[in-house]
Design a protein around this motif. Structure first.
Motif, PDB file in Angstrom:
ATOM      1  N   UNK A  56     -29.555  13.615   2.583  1.00  0.00           N
ATOM      2  CA  UNK A  56     -29.760  14.942   3.157  1.00  0.00           C
ATOM      3  C   UNK A  56     -31.088  14.922   3.900  1.00  0.00           C
ATOM      4  N   UNK A  57     -31.072  15.163   5.208  1.00  0.00           N
ATOM      5  CA  UNK A  57     -32.278  15.200   6.030  1.00  0.00           C
ATOM      6  C   UNK A  57     -32.388  16.608   6.612  1.00  0.00           C
ATOM      7  N   UNK A  58     -33.441  17.323   6.215  1.00  0.00           N
ATOM      8  CA  UNK A  58     -33.565  18.714   6.655  1.00  0.00           C
ATOM      9  C   UNK A  58     -34.998  19.197   6.491  1.00  0.00           C
ATOM     10  N   UNK A  59     -35.224  20.420   6.967  1.00  0.00           N
ATOM     11  CA  UNK A  59     -36.533  21.040   6.815  1.00  0.00           C
ATOM     12  C   UNK A  59     -36.584  21.910   5.561  1.00  0.00           C
ATOM     13  N   UNK A  60     -35.517  21.861   4.768  1.00  0.00           N
ATOM     14  CA  UNK A  60     -35.459  22.635   3.523  1.00  0.00           C
ATOM     15  C   UNK A  60     -34.725  21.819   2.469  1.00  0.00           C
ATOM     16  N   UNK A  61     -35.086  22.024   1.215  1.00  0.00           N
ATOM     17  CA  UNK A  61     -34.417  21.266   0.148  1.00  0.00           C
ATOM     18  C   UNK A  61     -32.964  21.678  -0.020  1.00  0.00           C
ATOM     19  N   UNK A  62     -32.203  20.774  -0.539  1.00  0.00           N
ATOM     20  CA  UNK A  62     -30.780  21.000  -0.749  1.00  0.00           C
ATOM     21  C   UNK A  62     -30.502  21.808  -2.011  1.00  0.00           C
ATOM     22  N   UNK A  63     -31.337  21.690  -3.006  1.00  0.00           N
ATOM     23  CA  UNK A  63     -31.077  22.292  -4.310  1.00  0.00           C
ATOM     24  C   UNK A  63     -30.671  23.771  -4.248  1.00  0.00           C
ATOM     25  N   UNK A  64     -31.340  24.622  -3.456  1.00  0.00           N
ATOM     26  CA  UNK A  64     -30.903  26.022  -3.414  1.00  0.00           C
ATOM     27  C   UNK A  64     -29.471  26.208  -2.898  1.00  0.00           C
ATOM     28  N   UNK A  65     -28.957  25.234  -2.150  1.00  0.00           N
ATOM     29  CA  UNK A  65     -27.590  25.339  -1.634  1.00  0.00           C
ATOM     30  C   UNK A  65     -26.545  24.964  -2.679  1.00  0.00           C
ATOM     31  N   UNK A  66     -26.951  24.141  -3.646  1.00  0.00           N
ATOM     32  CA  UNK A  66     -26.004  23.683  -4.647  1.00  0.00           C
ATOM     33  C   UNK A  66     -25.936  24.667  -5.800  1.00  0.00           C
ATOM     34  N   UNK A  67     -24.784  24.787  -6.378  1.00  0.00           N
ATOM     35  CA  UNK A  67     -24.598  25.739  -7.469  1.00  0.00           C
ATOM     36  C   UNK A  67     -25.106  25.162  -8.785  1.00  0.00           C
ATOM     37  N   UNK A  68     -25.407  26.036  -9.702  1.00  0.00           N
ATOM     38  CA  UNK A  68     -25.864  25.617 -11.020  1.00  0.00           C
ATOM     39  C   UNK A  68     -24.774  24.858 -11.769  1.00  0.00           C
TER      40      UNK A  68
END
Length: 137
Positions: A56-68
């Motif tokens: 994942x290459x982005x200006x924001x982390x992926x974790x908030x997009x993934x569900x718990x």
């Protein structure tokens, strides 16, 4: 209702030797729906039978997009650049190294021709795929 679109970046393919290793996805709808669709796609890609990682290459982390509730079996490498550094050169390096079966890059603007060509060459060199994501909030 939301809108989901998947399309090739250019109508005319580049040289046939490139093999068309770039897929472009534009997600525009309610932010929650777009994020849910994106999270589902990335979770599916991270469960790929290929033993390499999803990057994942982005200006924001992926974790908030993934569900718990997401699986702990994720094979996702995150490269987050919040310093304003261009993301395409980072994605090119990740593709060339071949450590990832797919490099997903989140962009806020269309690719330039030279960036598209560089990503194609790098994906071919690393035997990988590139997923270019435009997320319109």
């Amino acid at each position: 209702m939301g809108h989901f679109e998947q399309r090739q970046l250019f109508e005319q393919p580049l040289a046939s030797a490139t093999g068309g290793r770039i897929t472009s996805i534009s997600l525009s709808s309610q932010a929650h729906l777009s994020r849910t669709l994106l999270a589902g796609m990335l979770m599916e890609l991270s469960g790929n039978s290929d033993q390499r990682w999803l990057c994942w290459v982005a200006d924001r982390p992926l974790k908030p997009l993934l569900t718990a509730n997401s699986s702990n079996q994720q094979r996702i490498l995150q490269v987050v650049s919040n310093s304003g550094q261009e993301l395409c050169p980072i994605a090119v390096r990740a593709l060339e190294r071949g450590k990832s079966h797919t490099v997903a890059v989140l962009l806020d603007r269309p690719l330039q021709d030279r960036e598209h060509e560089a990503l194609e060459r790098a994906a071919l060199a690393g035997n990988a795929e590139c997923l270019v994501i435009y997320l319109n909030d």
